[in-house]
Design an enzyme around this catalytic site. Structure first.
Site, mmCIF file in Angstrom:
data_model
loop_
_atom_site.group_PDB
_atom_site.id
_atom_site.type_symbol
_atom_site.label_atom_id
_atom_site.label_comp_id
_atom_site.label_asym_id
_atom_site.label_seq_id
_atom_site.Cartn_x
_atom_site.Cartn_y
_atom_site.Cartn_z
ATOM 1 N N ALA A 80 -25.422 -29.197 9.239
ATOM 2 C CA ALA A 80 -26.426 -30.167 8.273
ATOM 3 C C ALA A 80 -25.753 -31.584 8.529
ATOM 4 N N SER A 82 -24.082 -33.645 5.763
ATOM 5 C CA SER A 82 -24.096 -33.266 4.664
ATOM 6 C C SER A 82 -23.194 -34.421 3.605
ATOM 7 N N THR A 97 -32.080 -33.559 10.988
ATOM 8 C CA THR A 97 -31.189 -32.467 11.327
ATOM 9 C C THR A 97 -31.673 -31.355 9.888
ATOM 10 N N THR A 121 -26.861 -25.747 -0.991
ATOM 11 C CA THR A 121 -25.998 -26.465 -2.002
ATOM 12 C C THR A 121 -26.739 -26.235 -3.308
ATOM 13 N N ASP A 122 -25.831 -26.459 -4.257
ATOM 14 C CA ASP A 122 -26.282 -26.420 -5.797
ATOM 15 C C ASP A 122 -27.099 -27.750 -6.225
ATOM 16 N N GLU A 123 -26.967 -28.603 -5.115
ATOM 17 C CA GLU A 123 -27.555 -30.160 -5.672
ATOM 18 C C GLU A 123 -29.047 -29.894 -5.591
ATOM 19 N N TYR A 148 -29.823 -36.853 0.866
ATOM 20 C CA TYR A 148 -29.082 -35.359 1.289
ATOM 21 C C TYR A 148 -29.580 -34.258 0.479
ATOM 22 N N LYS A 152 -32.002 -30.786 1.758
ATOM 23 C CA LYS A 152 -31.508 -29.583 1.517
ATOM 24 C C LYS A 152 -32.588 -28.653 0.883
ATOM 25 N N LYS A 187 -14.858 -37.058 2.299
ATOM 26 C CA LYS A 187 -15.123 -36.180 1.102
ATOM 27 C C LYS A 187 -14.064 -36.356 0.165
ATOM 28 N N LYS A 203 -9.293 -43.501 -4.971
ATOM 29 C CA LYS A 203 -10.523 -44.183 -5.329
ATOM 30 C C LYS A 203 -11.358 -43.450 -6.066
ATOM 31 N N ARG A 212 -17.443 -31.534 -10.923
ATOM 32 C CA ARG A 212 -17.868 -30.854 -10.082
ATOM 33 C C ARG A 212 -17.273 -29.467 -10.205
ATOM 34 N N ASN A 247 -13.965 -35.489 -12.034
ATOM 35 C CA ASN A 247 -13.390 -36.019 -10.899
ATOM 36 C C ASN A 247 -11.994 -36.879 -11.308
HETATM 37 P P1 NAD Z 1 -19.621 -30.806 7.693
HETATM 38 O O1 NAD Z 1 -20.285 -32.245 7.753
HETATM 39 O O2 NAD Z 1 -18.121 -30.665 7.535
HETATM 40 O O3 NAD Z 1 -20.082 -29.973 9.196
HETATM 41 C C1 NAD Z 1 -21.442 -30.055 9.619
HETATM 42 C C2 NAD Z 1 -21.461 -29.534 10.825
HETATM 43 O O4 NAD Z 1 -22.910 -29.613 11.480
HETATM 44 C C3 NAD Z 1 -20.549 -30.406 11.840
HETATM 45 O O5 NAD Z 1 -19.956 -29.808 12.709
HETATM 46 C C4 NAD Z 1 -21.582 -31.115 12.801
HETATM 47 O O6 NAD Z 1 -21.278 -31.606 14.031
HETATM 48 C C5 NAD Z 1 -22.930 -30.167 12.678
HETATM 49 N N1 NAD Z 1 -24.097 -30.923 13.081
HETATM 50 C C6 NAD Z 1 -24.857 -31.937 12.273
HETATM 51 N N2 NAD Z 1 -25.882 -32.154 12.860
HETATM 52 C C7 NAD Z 1 -26.328 -31.092 13.777
HETATM 53 C C8 NAD Z 1 -27.441 -30.790 14.486
HETATM 54 N N3 NAD Z 1 -28.489 -31.544 14.682
HETATM 55 N N4 NAD Z 1 -27.285 -29.763 15.463
HETATM 56 C C9 NAD Z 1 -25.987 -29.060 15.613
HETATM 57 N N5 NAD Z 1 -25.054 -29.241 14.766
HETATM 58 C C10 NAD Z 1 -25.094 -30.206 13.923
HETATM 59 O O7 NAD Z 1 -20.431 -30.039 6.618
HETATM 60 P P2 NAD Z 1 -20.052 -28.778 5.468
HETATM 61 O O8 NAD Z 1 -19.426 -29.542 4.457
HETATM 62 O O9 NAD Z 1 -19.081 -27.945 6.241
HETATM 63 O O10 NAD Z 1 -21.459 -28.235 5.157
HETATM 64 C C11 NAD Z 1 -21.964 -27.156 5.951
HETATM 65 C C12 NAD Z 1 -22.828 -26.742 5.233
HETATM 66 O O11 NAD Z 1 -22.749 -26.125 3.864
HETATM 67 C C13 NAD Z 1 -24.319 -27.610 5.007
HETATM 68 O O12 NAD Z 1 -25.527 -27.126 5.007
HETATM 69 C C14 NAD Z 1 -24.161 -28.076 3.615
HETATM 70 O O13 NAD Z 1 -25.093 -28.563 2.894
HETATM 71 C C15 NAD Z 1 -23.780 -26.788 2.892
HETATM 72 N N6 NAD Z 1 -22.778 -27.150 1.724
HETATM 73 C C16 NAD Z 1 -21.516 -27.686 1.865
HETATM 74 C C17 NAD Z 1 -20.893 -27.717 0.586
HETATM 75 C C18 NAD Z 1 -19.694 -28.301 0.559
HETATM 76 O O14 NAD Z 1 -19.196 -28.704 -0.468
HETATM 77 N N7 NAD Z 1 -19.181 -29.154 1.681
HETATM 78 C C19 NAD Z 1 -21.442 -26.935 -0.544
HETATM 79 C C20 NAD Z 1 -22.610 -26.013 -0.555
HETATM 80 C C21 NAD Z 1 -23.297 -26.284 0.516
HETATM 81 O O1 DAU Z 2 -22.053 -29.520 -4.552
HETATM 82 C C1 DAU Z 2 -22.218 -29.343 -3.332
HETATM 83 C C2 DAU Z 2 -21.921 -30.490 -2.515
HETATM 84 O O2 DAU Z 2 -20.684 -30.956 -2.557
HETATM 85 C C3 DAU Z 2 -22.517 -30.431 -1.066
HETATM 86 O O3 DAU Z 2 -23.833 -29.864 -0.758
HETATM 87 C C4 DAU Z 2 -22.028 -31.498 -0.269
HETATM 88 O O4 DAU Z 2 -22.350 -31.224 1.031
HETATM 89 C C5 DAU Z 2 -20.764 -31.934 -0.447
HETATM 90 O O5 DAU Z 2 -20.522 -33.124 0.177
HETATM 91 C C6 DAU Z 2 -20.562 -32.260 -2.016
HETATM 92 O O6 DAU Z 2 -21.331 -33.398 -2.495
HETATM 93 P P1 DAU Z 2 -20.795 -34.267 -3.561
HETATM 94 O O7 DAU Z 2 -21.419 -35.563 -3.433
HETATM 95 O O8 DAU Z 2 -20.170 -33.682 -4.950
HETATM 96 O O9 DAU Z 2 -18.949 -34.298 -2.731
HETATM 97 P P2 DAU Z 2 -18.165 -35.672 -2.461
HETATM 98 O O10 DAU Z 2 -16.998 -34.911 -2.123
HETATM 99 O O11 DAU Z 2 -18.788 -36.574 -1.728
HETATM 100 O O12 DAU Z 2 -17.877 -36.303 -3.982
HETATM 101 C C7 DAU Z 2 -17.461 -35.394 -5.012
HETATM 102 C C8 DAU Z 2 -17.414 -36.222 -6.320
HETATM 103 O O13 DAU Z 2 -16.259 -37.054 -6.314
HETATM 104 C C9 DAU Z 2 -18.811 -36.980 -6.570
HETATM 105 O O14 DAU Z 2 -18.701 -36.901 -7.941
HETATM 106 C C10 DAU Z 2 -18.267 -38.360 -6.144
HETATM 107 C C11 DAU Z 2 -16.894 -38.641 -6.193
HETATM 108 N N1 DAU Z 2 -16.157 -39.314 -5.407
HETATM 109 C C12 DAU Z 2 -16.367 -39.171 -3.953
HETATM 110 C C13 DAU Z 2 -15.434 -39.928 -3.261
HETATM 111 C C14 DAU Z 2 -15.640 -39.785 -1.502
HETATM 112 C C15 DAU Z 2 -15.168 -40.287 -5.802
HETATM 113 O O15 DAU Z 2 -15.001 -40.607 -7.234
HETATM 114 N N2 DAU Z 2 -14.300 -41.077 -4.983
HETATM 115 C C16 DAU Z 2 -14.539 -40.800 -3.718
HETATM 116 O O16 DAU Z 2 -13.950 -41.602 -3.116
#
Ligand code: NAD
Ligand code: DAU
Length: 332
Positions: A80, A82, A97, A121-123, A148, A152, A187, A203, A212, A247
């Site tokens: 995805a 993400s 994607t 995702t929970d979002e 985003y 999803k 992130k 930041k 979160r 946060n």
């Molecule tokens: P990430 O951005 O770290 O990784 C995404 C991966 O997908 C990368 O390796 C990227 O190269 C690949 N990708 C992107 N577009 C593509 C395409 N068109 N074809 C093939 N590969 C592709 O993301 P993540 O944080 O590991 O999240 C992975 C999954 O989990 C996502 O579906 C996201 O919505 C879900 N998710 C993430 C979180 C979180 O906290 N990070 C929580 C809940 C769900």
């Molecule tokens: O809840 C699941 C989701 O969690 C996933 O679906 C997403 O892929 C993943 O990126 C994440 O989303 P968030 O937007 O919650 O995560 P992020 O790490 O971008 O931000 C977490 C929290 O921190 C959010 O409230 C924004 C804040 N933030 C983020 C950044 C990058 C800051 O305060 N400062 C920062 O520099």
């Protein structure tokens, strides 16, 4: 033994799952990953070549996807775009994607009859008030806020439609915020850890009161493997480890664990449409499938994550300067 296709397996959570599968099963794995800015082959280093193969390609490439489905017993779909902030700057890749890519995979699952697990995702449920006693459950109405999360949500609805209309054998999981090693420095948690390591002040968006619900990535992987093995087809499972934190509390803990004053951070421009609070009720997964998190102590998980970033600068440093420059242009 089975052969799994893991899309997005070079990303943060997908690579964690591949490591988990190699350690806890005798399955073999093909990773299909486009290697966008977020994919890193180094995240798969150390895994045996006899068990894991990386194929660089797009999940929206129907011919490639068809070939890979033909040789796979099950597919776990992580790939995805993400990051919420990126989706505000340029939504288009999120549609390509998350929507068209997922559609392409579902059509292949339909043709081949392949067991399919969709990672979400929970979002998709929108956000909660800080004092709301309710948490998200599998029956909470969809109400996504960002480009985003809306893509999803769209992908989840496609999976549900392909289950109902075409009998695709699929499950869905919606997980809360993951943290741990190998997460991109864009992130929240890795950004702040690597900022401190480089002498940059962390930041915090806005007042930092947003909450979160944190889960260590290894626990997400064990949940996904449990659902793949025992989940009911057509069902959705929420994944969470009761890890709600503001946060501000997280930034202050990062600073304390890294030996800095707890107030040594900056408030910066808030995210547009910033969701206030996420909170997961994972009772269904725990009661029906017997899953439990193993890493529920946030402070020790965060400590281990800080150690990993300290010891693996070569993994994250190449992306750091450009990521910070892009945030700086937006006042973040
Ligand atoms: P990430 O951005 O770290 O990784 C995404 C991966 O997908 C990368 O390796 C990227 O190269 C690949 N990708 C992107 N577009 C593509 C395409 N068109 N074809 C093939 N590969 C592709 O993301 P993540 O944080 O590991 O999240 C992975 C999954 O989990 C996502 O579906 C996201 O919505 C879900 N998710 C993430 C979180 C979180 O906290 N990070 C929580 C809940 C769900
Ligand atoms: O809840 C699941 C989701 O969690 C996933 O679906 C997403 O892929 C993943 O990126 C994440 O989303 P968030 O937007 O919650 O995560 P992020 O790490 O971008 O931000 C977490 C929290 O921190 C959010 O409230 C924004 C804040 N933030 C983020 C950044 C990058 C800051 O305060 N400062 C920062 O520099």
């Amino acid at each position: 033994m089975a052969h799994l296709l893991v899309t997005g397996g070079a990303g943060f959570i997908g690579s964690n799952f591949v490591h988990h599968v190699v350690a806890h099963t005798d399955h073999t794995v093909s990773v299909l990953d486009k290697l966008t800015y977020a994919g890193n082959p180094a995240s798969l280093e150390g895994l045996p070549g006899t068990r894991v193969k990386l194929v660089q390609g797009d999940i929206a490439d129907a011919a490639l996807v068809d070939r890979l489905f033909a040789e796979s017993d099950a597919v776990v779909h992580y790939a995805a775009e993400s990051h919420n902030d990126n989706s505000l700057d340029d939504p288009r890749p999120f549609l390509d994607t998350n929507i068209v890519g997922t559609y392409t995979l579902l059509e292949a699952a339909r043709r081949h009859g392949t067991r399919f697990h969709h990672i979400s995702t929970d979002e998709v449920y929108g956000d909660l008030e800080l004092d709301d006693p309710e948490r998200f459950t599998e029956t909470t109405p969809y109400n996504p806020s960002s480009p985003y999360s809306s893509t999803k949500a769209g992908s989840d609805l496609l999976v549900r439609a392909w289950v109902r209309s075409f009998g695709v054998r699929a499950t869905i999981s919606n997980c809360s915020n993951n943290y741990g090693p190998r997460q991109h420095v864009e992130k929240f948690i890795p950004r702040q850890i690597t900022n401190v390591l480089q002498g940059i002040r962390p930041k915090l968006y806005g007042a930092g009161l947003n909450v979160r619900d944190w889960i260590f990535a290894d626990d997400h992987s064990s949940a996904v493997l449990t659902i793949l093995e025992k989940g009911r087809l057509g069902e959705t499972y929420l994944v969470g480890a009761d890890g709600e934190k503001s946060n501000k509390d997280v930034v202050e803990l990062v600073l304390r664990l890294m030996g800095r004053p707890a107030d040594a951070y900056d408030h910066v421009v808030d995210r547009a449409g910033h969701d206030l609070r996420y909170a997961i009720d994972s009772s269904r997964l725990r009661d029906e499938l017997g899953w439990r998190p193993s890493y529920a102590d946030f402070e020790s998980g965060l400590g281990a994550t800080i150690d990993w970033y300290r010891e693996n600068e070569s993994w994250w440093a190449p992306a750091k300067a450009a990521t910070e420059a892009s945030y700086a242009r937006k006042g973040q």
